[in-house]
Design an enzyme around this catalytic site. Sequence first.
Site, PDB file in Angstrom:
ATOM      1  NE  ARG A 111      -3.548  -2.070   2.839  1.00  0.00           N
ATOM      2  CZ  ARG A 111      -4.532  -2.144   3.563  1.00  0.00           C
ATOM      3  NH1 ARG A 111      -4.806  -1.231   4.301  1.00  0.00           N
ATOM      4  NH2 ARG A 111      -5.565  -3.107   3.492  1.00  0.00           N
ATOM      5  CE  LYS A 115       1.402   9.782   7.838  1.00  0.00           C
ATOM      6  NZ  LYS A 115       2.478  10.088   8.604  1.00  0.00           N
ATOM      7  CE  LYS A 139       1.425   1.518  15.276  1.00  0.00           C
ATOM      8  NZ  LYS A 139       2.161   2.674  15.987  1.00  0.00           N
ATOM      9  CE  LYS A 151       8.146   5.354  14.386  1.00  0.00           C
ATOM     10  NZ  LYS A 151       6.758   5.448  14.514  1.00  0.00           N
ATOM     11  CB  SER A 408      -1.015  10.867  10.502  1.00  0.00           C
ATOM     12  OG  SER A 408      -0.218  11.281  11.520  1.00  0.00           O
TER      13      SER A 408
END
Length: 504
Positions: A111, A115, A139, A151, A408
């Site tokens: 996807r 993020k 998550k 990250k 977010s």
Amino acid sequence: MAMRHWSRLVGSGCVRGVGRGWVRYSSAQPSAAAAVAAEPRVAVGQQADFGFLESTERFFDAAARLTGIEASKLEYIKKCKGMIEVHFPLQRNDGSIEIIQGYRAQHSTVRMPTKGGIRYALAVDSEEVEALAALMSYKCAVVQVPFGGAKGGVVIDKNKYSANEIERITRRFTTELIRRNAIGPGVDVPAPDYGTGPREMSWIKDTYVNMNPNEVDGLGCVTGKPVGQGGVRGRKEATGLGVFYGIRDFLQIPDFVERLEMSTGIEDKSFVVQGLGNVGYWASKFITDAGGRVVAVAERDGAVVNPEGIDIVQLKEHLNETRSVRQFAGATEILPNPADALTLPCDILIPAALEGVIHSGNAEHVQAKIVAEAANGPLTFQGDQTLNARGVVVIPDLLLNAGGVTVSYFEWVKNINRLRFGRMSRRLEEKNTRSLVEVLERKNLNMTNEERELLIGGADEEMLVWSGLEDTMAEAVRETYETSVAKETSFRTAAFYNAIMRIS
């Protein structure tokens, strides 16, 4: 043990990794700070607990065995797709030159965009960043946010740099990511994490927009920005509010609370909170507002205890003023060792700060009925196993900590659409409700001015954001609980199972 990276060498010798199809190589030993942070907390003669990355992979494997998905596909889902490591010079205010090290991992690109936050800490290393990126993938899948996991981190002690030095570090790190196509609204979208906040996100946004002046969606390159620079109202409280919603919704499931011999709801439950940063503070505040009692709070220099309940707002003000929880007037007891708070008697323990704080060395002594993971990775694999064997319920981080990435996502949608939530509907809602109130009043149903205004007021952006977060967490809790019952497994394994099935 050498740090592990997924990268390939490009450009100058001080910059590693870009693009996809990267390969693994070994690098230098971790910094002394990172080595201390990773030091096993076990007694002599015991086997050390797994680190953060291996614990995450073990949790994944436990759920993967239930999916029936072929092994090669599972291995692809589990592996980090890329790691960038950068080194760049910083001229300090005194004229000296220091080399700054930073990382950005992209775990899953199924996807897009990816993020995940950017943290500033001495303990940052490639393994930590890879583990956090993996956790972010799962998550996002658990709460049905259409992102892959990423990250980043910069290896600094933020307290040892001036504000303009932090700004130069942030802008240069952003520039290094831009050069490698590792940031952008459709590529990889950072957010705040430990040691960063709206200020740093505004610098990232400004750097990206200035280097990409013709990109109309440029504001969506980062989230967690100040509201005046493209942020969304409600983001500051989002992760802590998500923790509150998650705990509250589990406590509203009759079969669940009956099994634990508890009553439904937050009210009158006792809580111990480890860490009073952004997440711990807002989770604690919403809990106490709902009638829960926070009986202990642990911070770096100790823990404050009051069985009747702690005033969280006063404690936060005291902590901001003194940088310490000691001498807090609202405490009946001060524990010099903050780790002792983790084993205090309570209904619900909320670790909301660091990774690996509950492990094989102390999990046997945890007295809470529920451990609610507000932080990323606060339990090691062995600590989790010990709690499960003792019947202590763990509400996992990949569900409970998802409030931040959910809001977010709302901010990213707002930036892509370039339209504030509620702008098209709020006045219409107010007009329609006002007409209804006038009809009721003509029927002799009298209301106070306060009641009237409460009914008439349309939903603003913050109300819509919080409503969206509440709905998201409720659905994720429901799915996790139902999978747990159907598969006869823990909430963590159920959440991982749902994430794997969704990604696959």
